[in-house]
Design a protein around this motif. Structure first.
Motif: not given
Length: 303
Positions: A275, A277, A286, A288, A290
């Motif tokens: 991942s 982020a 924010h 992220e 994956t």
């Protein structure tokens, strides 16, 4: 410096700096002296057809004086490449950012014998995005999350995140389990890697590489590990795992350099960029991303 030639077939034109003086009367003489052992006829033909250009796209001829241009651009003749049996997965795409799952064995950018068979060139052609540029790199043998800038106008916003280390990266690896090894542990050392030597090396001096290594779970003598690099040196995680005596499965470089062999697609390096982020510089949110890939050598859960 902006190339006067557009991307062609997903590949940038090659830029060459000409010397300010020397025994060569023309630019073509210099290029032939430097690269003529590879394809002298092809070089002459490019100059005769006006396919070698200077700043602003000015074509050079076979008689253009050496000192008339500082930089020249031209397209390389691409070698024939066999397509690798691996595919790129798209995780996220918008007008500014492209996030993909890079497969094992496919390099991030063109180099050496891998030109068309690189993640960048494949994506430029597949998605018709000639301005695509990677924001970071993964080793050819490492799979997982890889970010690309789509829009040159916003590229600097994302580059700043990497320069300021405002990106959080998490990797997973499969390696032997050592019960006596106390984890989590921070590995710090000084690493160097030259362009002429395959391996990164640990040397004396102020540390420039740091990784946090944690154990997620164990099964049948193997561990699934979480690797969190604080720095981004070439082969950092592979070297740090080997330093702990738990070299990543199917690593042909560390702890021991094995003889060069053809790629075995059934035995990929068990290292995955799980991942990435960060706070998106354009939206302030924010985010992220994956990976949807999995490492295949960790024993399954008993039923």
């Amino acid at each position: 410096m902006q190339s006067p030639l557009p991307v062609r077939n997903g590949v940038n034109a090659t830029r060459l700096r000409l010397p300010i003086e020397g025994p060569w009367e023309t630019a073509m003489d210099y290029v032939l002296d430097r690269f003529g052992h590879v394809d002298p006829t092809g070089i002459k033909n490019r100059f005769e057809r006006g396919e070698v250009v200077g700043l602003g796209g000015t074509p050079l001829s076979p008689t253009t004086p050496l000192t008339e241009h500082t930089f020249i651009w031209y397209y390389r003749e691409l070698p024939e490449e066999t397509r690798m049996p691996v595919e790129i997965g798209i995780i996220h795409q918008d007008n500014d950012l492209l996030v993909v799952d890079k497969p094992h064995f496919l390099p991030t950018t063109p180099g050496g014998t891998y030109i068309s068979e690189s993640t960048l060139v494949r994506l430029r052609v597949q998605l018709e995005l000639p301005d695509l540029i990677p924001m970071h790199r993964l080793d050819r043998m490492t799979a997982g999350v890889l970010l690309f800038s789509v829009n040159p106008a916003t590229r600097g916003n994302y580059q700043t995140l990497f320069e300021r280390r405002q990106i959080s990266k998490r990797y997973e690896a499969i390696a032997p389990f050592r019960q006596e090894l106390e984890l989590p542990v921070v590995v710090r050392n000084r690493m160097v890697k030259s362009r002429t030597y395959l391996l990164a090396q640990e040397v004396d001096g102020e540390p420039n590489a740091e990784s946090l290594i944690s154990l997620i779970e164990t099964r049948k003598g193997l561990g699934r590990y979480l690797l969190e690099p604080h720095t981004g040196k070439t082969h950092q995680l592979r070297l740090h795992m080997a330093k702990l005596g738990i070299g990543i499965l199917n690593d042909s470089f560390y702890p021991e350099l094995l003889p060069k062999a053809p790629d075995d697609y059934a035995k990929p390096l068990q290292l995955l960029a799980r991942s990435v982020a960060f706070r998106d510089p354009l939206t302030g949110e924010h985010v992220e991303y994956t990976s949807k890939l999995e490492l295949g050598l960790f024993p399954p859960t008993p039923e």
